[in-house]
Design a protein around this motif. Structure first.
Motif, PDB file in Angstrom:
ATOM      1  N   ASN A 150       0.751  -1.237  -0.087  1.00  0.00           N
ATOM      2  CA  ASN A 150       0.058  -0.078   0.058  1.00  0.00           C
ATOM      3  C   ASN A 150       0.907   1.371  -0.073  1.00  0.00           C
ATOM      4  N   VAL A 151       0.761   1.946  -0.922  1.00  0.00           N
ATOM      5  CA  VAL A 151       1.354   3.292  -1.111  1.00  0.00           C
ATOM      6  C   VAL A 151       0.235   4.471  -0.213  1.00  0.00           C
ATOM      7  N   TRP A 152       0.786   4.666   0.852  1.00  0.00           N
ATOM      8  CA  TRP A 152      -0.120   5.919   1.238  1.00  0.00           C
ATOM      9  C   TRP A 152       0.556   7.037   1.694  1.00  0.00           C
ATOM     10  N   GLY A 153       0.064   8.223   1.828  1.00  0.00           N
ATOM     11  CA  GLY A 153       0.603   9.432   2.383  1.00  0.00           C
ATOM     12  C   GLY A 153       0.872   9.402   3.847  1.00  0.00           C
ATOM     13  N   ALA A 154       1.845  10.358   4.002  1.00  0.00           N
ATOM     14  CA  ALA A 154       2.459  10.690   5.198  1.00  0.00           C
ATOM     15  C   ALA A 154       1.562  10.410   6.681  1.00  0.00           C
ATOM     16  N   ASP A 155       0.354  11.022   6.257  1.00  0.00           N
ATOM     17  CA  ASP A 155      -0.645  11.181   7.370  1.00  0.00           C
ATOM     18  C   ASP A 155      -1.120   9.820   7.911  1.00  0.00           C
ATOM     19  N   HIS A 156      -0.663   8.746   7.014  1.00  0.00           N
ATOM     20  CA  HIS A 156      -1.423   7.440   7.537  1.00  0.00           C
ATOM     21  C   HIS A 156      -0.312   6.784   8.646  1.00  0.00           C
ATOM     22  N   HIS A 157       0.491   7.475   8.974  1.00  0.00           N
ATOM     23  CA  HIS A 157       1.543   7.026   9.980  1.00  0.00           C
ATOM     24  C   HIS A 157       1.031   6.207  11.046  1.00  0.00           C
ATOM     25  N   GLY A 158       0.145   6.560  11.773  1.00  0.00           N
ATOM     26  CA  GLY A 158      -0.725   5.898  13.022  1.00  0.00           C
ATOM     27  C   GLY A 158      -1.252   4.676  12.455  1.00  0.00           C
ATOM     28  N   HIS A 159      -1.543   4.443  11.341  1.00  0.00           N
ATOM     29  CA  HIS A 159      -2.253   3.239  10.920  1.00  0.00           C
ATOM     30  C   HIS A 159      -1.391   1.933  10.704  1.00  0.00           C
ATOM     31  N   LEU A 160      -0.145   2.280  10.848  1.00  0.00           N
ATOM     32  CA  LEU A 160       1.042   1.004  10.413  1.00  0.00           C
ATOM     33  C   LEU A 160       0.644  -0.088  11.523  1.00  0.00           C
ATOM     34  N   ALA A 161       0.805   0.104  12.751  1.00  0.00           N
ATOM     35  CA  ALA A 161       0.872  -0.783  13.688  1.00  0.00           C
ATOM     36  C   ALA A 161      -0.499  -1.707  13.854  1.00  0.00           C
ATOM     37  N   ARG A 162      -1.552  -0.698  13.501  1.00  0.00           N
ATOM     38  CA  ARG A 162      -3.004  -1.399  13.512  1.00  0.00           C
ATOM     39  C   ARG A 162      -3.029  -2.321  12.298  1.00  0.00           C
ATOM     40  N   MET A 163      -2.582  -1.979  11.073  1.00  0.00           N
ATOM     41  CA  MET A 163      -2.722  -2.820  10.068  1.00  0.00           C
ATOM     42  C   MET A 163      -1.753  -4.330  10.119  1.00  0.00           C
ATOM     43  N   LYS A 164      -0.454  -3.795  10.956  1.00  0.00           N
ATOM     44  CA  LYS A 164       0.155  -5.203  10.990  1.00  0.00           C
ATOM     45  C   LYS A 164      -0.526  -6.252  12.275  1.00  0.00           C
ATOM     46  N   ALA A 165      -1.368  -5.751  12.888  1.00  0.00           N
ATOM     47  CA  ALA A 165      -1.935  -6.192  14.041  1.00  0.00           C
ATOM     48  C   ALA A 165      -3.113  -7.027  13.391  1.00  0.00           C
ATOM     49  N   LEU A 166      -3.744  -6.415  12.603  1.00  0.00           N
ATOM     50  CA  LEU A 166      -4.827  -6.861  11.952  1.00  0.00           C
ATOM     51  C   LEU A 166      -4.205  -8.196  10.985  1.00  0.00           C
ATOM     52  N   LEU A 167      -3.274  -8.253  10.255  1.00  0.00           N
ATOM     53  CA  LEU A 167      -2.741  -9.543   9.846  1.00  0.00           C
ATOM     54  C   LEU A 167      -2.627 -10.615  10.773  1.00  0.00           C
ATOM     55  N   HIS A 168      -2.061  -9.990  11.881  1.00  0.00           N
ATOM     56  CA  HIS A 168      -1.671 -11.113  12.936  1.00  0.00           C
ATOM     57  C   HIS A 168      -3.198 -11.899  13.380  1.00  0.00           C
ATOM     58  N   ALA A 169      -3.924 -10.998  13.568  1.00  0.00           N
ATOM     59  CA  ALA A 169      -5.317 -11.456  13.874  1.00  0.00           C
ATOM     60  C   ALA A 169      -5.887 -12.227  12.712  1.00  0.00           C
ATOM     61  N   PHE A 170      -5.656 -12.285  11.557  1.00  0.00           N
ATOM     62  CA  PHE A 170      -6.003 -13.210  10.295  1.00  0.00           C
ATOM     63  C   PHE A 170      -4.843 -14.423  10.335  1.00  0.00           C
ATOM     64  N   GLY A 171      -4.149 -14.484  11.299  1.00  0.00           N
ATOM     65  CA  GLY A 171      -2.944 -15.747  11.200  1.00  0.00           C
ATOM     66  C   GLY A 171      -2.063 -15.627  10.134  1.00  0.00           C
ATOM     67  N   LEU A 172      -1.745 -14.592   9.605  1.00  0.00           N
ATOM     68  CA  LEU A 172      -0.890 -14.156   8.481  1.00  0.00           C
ATOM     69  C   LEU A 172       0.426 -13.556   9.025  1.00  0.00           C
ATOM     70  N   ASP A 173       1.608 -13.489   8.351  1.00  0.00           N
ATOM     71  CA  ASP A 173       2.606 -13.074   8.427  1.00  0.00           C
ATOM     72  C   ASP A 173       2.387 -11.696   8.236  1.00  0.00           C
ATOM     73  N   PRO A 174       2.732 -10.771   9.196  1.00  0.00           N
ATOM     74  CA  PRO A 174       2.432  -9.341   9.063  1.00  0.00           C
ATOM     75  C   PRO A 174       3.505  -8.804   7.970  1.00  0.00           C
ATOM     76  N   ASP A 175       4.395  -9.450   7.859  1.00  0.00           N
ATOM     77  CA  ASP A 175       5.500  -8.863   6.658  1.00  0.00           C
ATOM     78  C   ASP A 175       5.029  -9.016   5.161  1.00  0.00           C
ATOM     79  N   ARG A 176       3.878  -9.798   5.161  1.00  0.00           N
ATOM     80  CA  ARG A 176       3.270  -9.722   3.740  1.00  0.00           C
ATOM     81  C   ARG A 176       2.578  -8.429   3.323  1.00  0.00           C
TER      82      ARG A 176
END
Length: 557
Positions: free
Chosen positions: A337-363
């Motif tokens: 995902n290519v996002w604007g700098a104002d989305h910085h606060g979303h990084l951790a929650r998106m990684k947590a989201l993948l963890h919730a799906f049982g996926l490798d967050p690095d994907r």
């Protein structure tokens, strides 16, 4: 196989040979790293492997280097192998092999630079994805250029790539948009309907509402607000998206799919994914709203996914369903995902989201592109509609051109703040890197036309005549392109492309200064043929680089 891979294998064979013969002691498994030395006199490539082995082998690094250098197997690619203090093995490419690469490049033609690194891997690049509530602002242009060029590079590296625009056509922002549109539509029809609070400012909605009234008529005027918006919404969304699509196409940006946020709601996927998270005890009810239990995954606070009352899903709520759809339904191996700098606060929650799906967050990789400051003749330019200074991407393109936009936005890494010099971007001189690179391509085209006009055929050239330092230097620079593509794809850094384009153009300039390509002297016809093949190879490399950057390759300037 890349040059560095071949050289690494040769050094590995040499190390194994010296250990088998007893010249060097065993040292266990080691990784052979091949790098480019900073100084040309140290060869084309080098490895510091002896320095890494010195402790385990209990030997002086230079002794290890000498043993490995003497054992490197003969290979057509390698012309010279030398040990250098304090413990390097330097490798120089053979002149004959360099000469042969001209045929390799010319055979590949427009596909030169492609690699197979990403074969079999499905990757999605989602970029821009601006709310469809008005024209694209200049702040959106950088992400558009970065995302599209990154997709081009990944494709060149062998990845199966899908380019996607996520249309945020649901949620609070669109409600505000439609509420404002309704007021503007009624005002255009002569009714004193105040703007809602909050409302979308600016002239765009006034113009859109007037156009809708003229084109669709005034039937919606007599309806209640809800029904009127239901009539106006589809066409207003279509026209806004058409405008966005048109401007992006002017910027040489296109997509394989435009994915609508609203489809996540209408298809039931949002509810389905929410049920999955509830079954995993990751959704909690609090204060009349539903929350993603991010604290259970290590975050500092939970996140609202459905607002209280009639609020509906939040932006993050639909993002959950959207990314579940990407990974689980479409089965992308990787999402960028290519996002604007104002989305910085979303990084951790998106990684947590993948963890919730049982996926490798690095994907999931999120690239944040920083803001751009604009200047003209040393003076800072502040964009303001009130001051009649350009504010849209369309106006920026009109001001400096698509190619200058793309090259300039790509010239710095996304995380770097950058200065866009409008005056320099329009300058037609070597001071302007865009002009300098494209002029290099046009100059080659001119040389090839001259050869054709003079009837100079160069298909059967004797490439062994290319021994001048500047000729071999140009070949060395040309054949770097596949490695540049792989490096840009691996690191997700398309800014390597403009830097390579500049380096290649400089090599061309140095070559021209020392070597006449098309000579009228009969005694120089053979070297002319060889040099024509060389510049044609350079043309393929430069054109491919420009294409990957989404730029044109002019034949005349």
């Amino acid at each position: 196989m890349q040059i560095t891979d071949t050289l690494a294998n040769l050094v590995s064979e040499a190390l194994e040979s010296t250990q088998t013969s007893g010249s060097l002691p065993a040292a266990g498994d080691v990784e052979v790293k091949i790098e480019r030395p900073k100084m040309a006199e140290h060869g084309d490539f080098s490895t510091s492997l002896p320095l890494a082995l010195a402790r385990s082998m209990r030997m002086a690094p230079i002794q290890i280097a000498e043993a490995i250098a003497s054992a490197v197997p003969e290979n057509e690619m390698v012309g010279k192998v030398e040990a250098a203090a304090p413990g390097f093995v330097n490798l120089t490419l053979s002149t004959r092999w360099l000469q042969s690469q001209i045929n390799t490049v010319r055979t590949a033609g427009a596909n030169f630079g492609s690699t197979t690194t990403g074969i079999g891997q499905r990757t999605q690049v989602e970029f821009v994805s601006v709310n469809p509530t008005g024209p694209l602002h200049v702040g959106h242009a950088r992400g558009a250029v970065i995302g599209s060029s990154l997709a081009n590079v990944l494709e060149a590296a062998g990845y199966e790539v899908q380019r996607e625009y996520y249309v945020n056509d649901a949620g609070n922002q669109m409600r505000v948009f439609y509420d404002t549109l309704y007021s503007r539509y009624m005002q255009a029809a002569g009714h004193d309907v105040p703007l809602p609070d909050p409302a979308y400012p600016g002239e765009y909605l006034q113009e859109l509402a007037t156009d809708l009234l003229n084109d669709l008529g005034d039937a919606a005027v007599s309806k209640n607000k809800t029904d009127a918006i239901a009539d106006l919404a589809p066409e207003s969304l279509k026209r806004t998206l058409d405008d966005i699509r048109s401007v992006l196409e002017d910027l040489n940006v296109s997509y394989d799919q435009w994915f609508h946020e609203s489809s996540l709601i209408s298809s039931g996927r949002f509810d389905e994914v929410l049920n999955v998270l509830e079954d995993s005890d990751l959704v909690v009810d609090r204060d009349g709203a539903k929350w993603f239990a991010a604290t259970k995954l290590g975050l500092e606070e939970d996140i609202v996914v459905i607002r209280s009352g009639e609020g509906g899903p939040t932006y993050f709520g639909t993002d959950i369903a959207y990314h579940h759809e990407k990974f689980m339904s479409r089965e992308f191996d990787r999402v960028i995902n290519v996002w604007g700098a104002d989305h910085h606060g979303h990084l951790a929650r998106m990684k947590a989201l993948l963890h919730a799906f049982g996926l490798d967050p690095d994907r999931l990789t999120i690239i944040l592109n920083q803001i751009v400051n604009f200047s003209n003749e040393g003076e800072s330019v502040k964009f303001s509609k009130r001051n009649n200074v350009m504010v849209t991407v369309e106006e920026l393109i009109e001001e400096v051109g698509t190619d200058a936009c793309r090259f300039t936005f790509l010239s710095r890494s996304p995380e770097s703040h950058m200065e866009f010099d409008l005056g320099l971007a329009k300058t037609q001189s070597s001071e302007n890197p865009v002009y300098y690179v494209q002029y290099g391509h046009a100059r080659i085209a001119s040389i090839l036309r001259t050869a054709e006009e003079r009837g100079v055929s160069f298909e059967n050239a004797d490439l062994s005549l290319l021994t001048h330092e500047r000729e071999l230097g140009l070949i060395r620079k040309i054949i770097e392109l596949p490695a540049v593509v792989d490096r840009a794809a691996e690191r997700l850094e398309p800014h390597h492309l403009p830097h390579y384009a500049m380096d290649l153009s400089r090599s061309l300039q140095r070559f021209y200064e020392a070597c006449r390509v098309v000579s009228s002297k009969e005694s120089e016809i053979e070297i002319s043929r060889a040099r024509l093949q060389l510049v044609e190879a350079a043309k393929y490399a430069l054109s491919r680089t420009l294409t990957l950057m989404g730029m044109s390759s002019p034949e005349v300037m």
